[in-house]
Design a protein around this motif. Structure first.
Motif, short mmCIF file in Angstrom:
data_model
loop_
_atom_site.label_atom_id
_atom_site.label_comp_id
_atom_site.label_asym_id
_atom_site.label_seq_id
_atom_site.Cartn_x
_atom_site.Cartn_y
_atom_site.Cartn_z
N GLU A 261 -3.21 7.61 -5.50
CA GLU A 261 -1.97 7.35 -4.77
C GLU A 261 -0.74 7.93 -5.46
OE1 GLU A 261 -2.69 3.79 -7.48
OE2 GLU A 261 -3.89 5.07 -6.14
N ALA A 262 -0.92 8.50 -6.66
CA ALA A 262 0.23 9.01 -7.40
C ALA A 262 0.97 10.09 -6.63
CB ALA A 262 -0.22 9.53 -8.76
N ARG A 263 0.25 10.86 -5.82
CA ARG A 263 0.92 11.92 -5.07
C ARG A 263 1.91 11.35 -4.07
NH1 ARG A 263 -4.06 11.13 -2.77
NH2 ARG A 263 -4.23 11.21 -0.49
N HIS B 155 0.84 -1.19 0.00
CA HIS B 155 0.00 0.00 0.00
C HIS B 155 0.88 1.25 0.00
CE1 HIS B 155 -2.93 3.00 1.29
NE2 HIS B 155 -3.90 2.14 0.99
N ALA B 156 0.81 2.02 -1.10
CA ALA B 156 1.70 3.18 -1.25
C ALA B 156 1.47 4.23 -0.16
CB ALA B 156 1.50 3.81 -2.63
N GLY B 157 0.21 4.45 0.21
CA GLY B 157 -0.06 5.44 1.24
C GLY B 157 0.53 5.08 2.58
N ALA B 158 0.46 3.80 2.94
CA ALA B 158 1.04 3.35 4.20
C ALA B 158 2.56 3.45 4.16
CB ALA B 158 0.61 1.91 4.50
N PHE C 246 5.08 12.16 -13.37
CA PHE C 246 3.99 12.51 -12.48
C PHE C 246 3.64 14.01 -12.52
CE2 PHE C 246 5.58 8.57 -10.56
CZ PHE C 246 4.39 7.86 -10.45
N GLY C 247 4.48 14.81 -13.17
CA GLY C 247 4.21 16.24 -13.24
C GLY C 247 4.21 16.91 -11.89
N ASP C 248 5.03 16.40 -10.98
CA ASP C 248 5.02 16.89 -9.60
C ASP C 248 5.73 18.25 -9.52
OD1 ASP C 248 4.65 16.11 -6.59
OD2 ASP C 248 6.69 16.88 -6.76
N PRO C 249 5.08 19.28 -8.99
CA PRO C 249 5.69 20.62 -8.94
C PRO C 249 6.91 20.71 -8.03
CG PRO C 249 3.60 20.60 -7.77
CD PRO C 249 3.69 19.30 -8.49
N ASP C 250 6.91 19.97 -6.92
CA ASP C 250 8.09 20.00 -6.06
C ASP C 250 9.29 19.38 -6.77
OD1 ASP C 250 6.74 21.23 -3.96
OD2 ASP C 250 6.15 19.32 -3.06
#
Length: 281
Positions: free
Chosen positions: A126-128, A82-85, A168-172
């Motif tokens: 969960e991509a974030r 589980h990615a979130g965990a 993922f196009g993540d801004p950070d």
């Protein structure tokens, strides 16, 4: 020890030789009454809970101060992939939140995510977590972890940031990647390339990117003509979002630009700012 490999759809993106840390040792599933169980925590009438339910209950336990119970639940879910965990445990160990800070354990949890979820749909909820894990790994590679096998490696840091920034196009990630090209850290300095990434992140509201882009535009740089009013606009947005002591550089950058801007540049910056705010609604 597993080597993460990007899919053939992204051959230039990196991670060709990213050797991640060994997976965390498996842990026994622990029921909510504190007794170990071979099939995981169970709900009413012994019905097995889903992994999502276990994560939710584990998070609730952490919020209510039942740290041990919450961690046990999250570890069980993390072992199920589980990615979130995995992300939550990584953050807890990275920040010393409810546990003793342990950068190696944090690195291992973030590495689990990179190995198991790198090709997840970037539009999935969960991509974030996955994108943030790549950013965290990049940050670790930038400085290394003392007394461990994780050494400073700016090239790997760039790979991690570039993967999260592109896929993922993540801004950070986009901001951190741009900073490497502004500073020439592990790469050839390239302000124009950096400005492209900063622009993407800035339009998503990443205030550090807004500050860095504003600084580049206000003063100009190699391949970047000076655009005082536009730069001051971005710096104004960044200053308004800056909140903590670590953001002093943002405020200083804004104040220096404002002091050196002409009256025409200040007036035009307000016009640009109004246009930006209207378009952003």
């Amino acid at each position: 020890m597993r080597i993460f490999e990007p899919s053939a759809l992204r051959p230039l993106l990196l991670l060709a030789a990213v050797v991640l840390a060994p997976a965390l040792a498996p842990t026994l599933a622990v029921a909510f009454d504190g007794t170990p169980g071979a099939t995981g925590p169970s709900g009413a009438a012994g019905k097995p809970r889903t992994v999502d339910e276990i994560v939710r209950l584990g998070t609730q336990a952490l919020r209510s101060g039942e740290t041990a119970k919450g961690i046990d639940s999250l570890r069980y879910a993390a072992d199920q992939g589980h990615a979130g965990a995995q992300w939550k445990l990584g953050r807890m160990y990275a920040e010393g939140e409810g546990v003793e800070r342990n950068d190696i354990k944090a690195f291992e949890y973030f590495s689990q995510i990179a190995n198991m979820h790198a090709d997840d749909n970037p539009a999935a909820p969960e991509a974030r977590f996955v994108a943030d894990a790549f950013v965290a790994l990049g940050a670790y590679y930038l400085v290394g972890i003392p007394n461990s096998k994780v050494r400073r490696d700016a090239t790997r840091a760039r790979d991690m940031f570039a993967y999260a920034a592109s896929y993922f196009g993540d801004p950070d990630a986009q901001y951190n990647l741009a900073r490497l090209y502004i500073d020439g850290d592990g790469v050839n300095r390239d302000p124009r390339f950096a400005a492209r990434w900063l622009g993407l992140a800035a339009h998503k509201g990443q205030y550090q990117a807004q500050a860095a882009l504003g600084g580049l535009l206000f003063k100009g740089d190699e391949g970047i003509p000076r655009q005082g009013a536009r730069g001051l606009m971005w710096l104004t947005l960044a200053r308004d979002a800056a909140a903590g002591p670590d953001d002093k550089w943002v405020v200083d950058l804004y104040e220096d630009a404002f002091t050196n801007a002409s009256s025409d540049e200040r007036a035009m910056a307000l016009v640009y700012l109004e246009q930006y705010m209207k378009a952003d609604r």
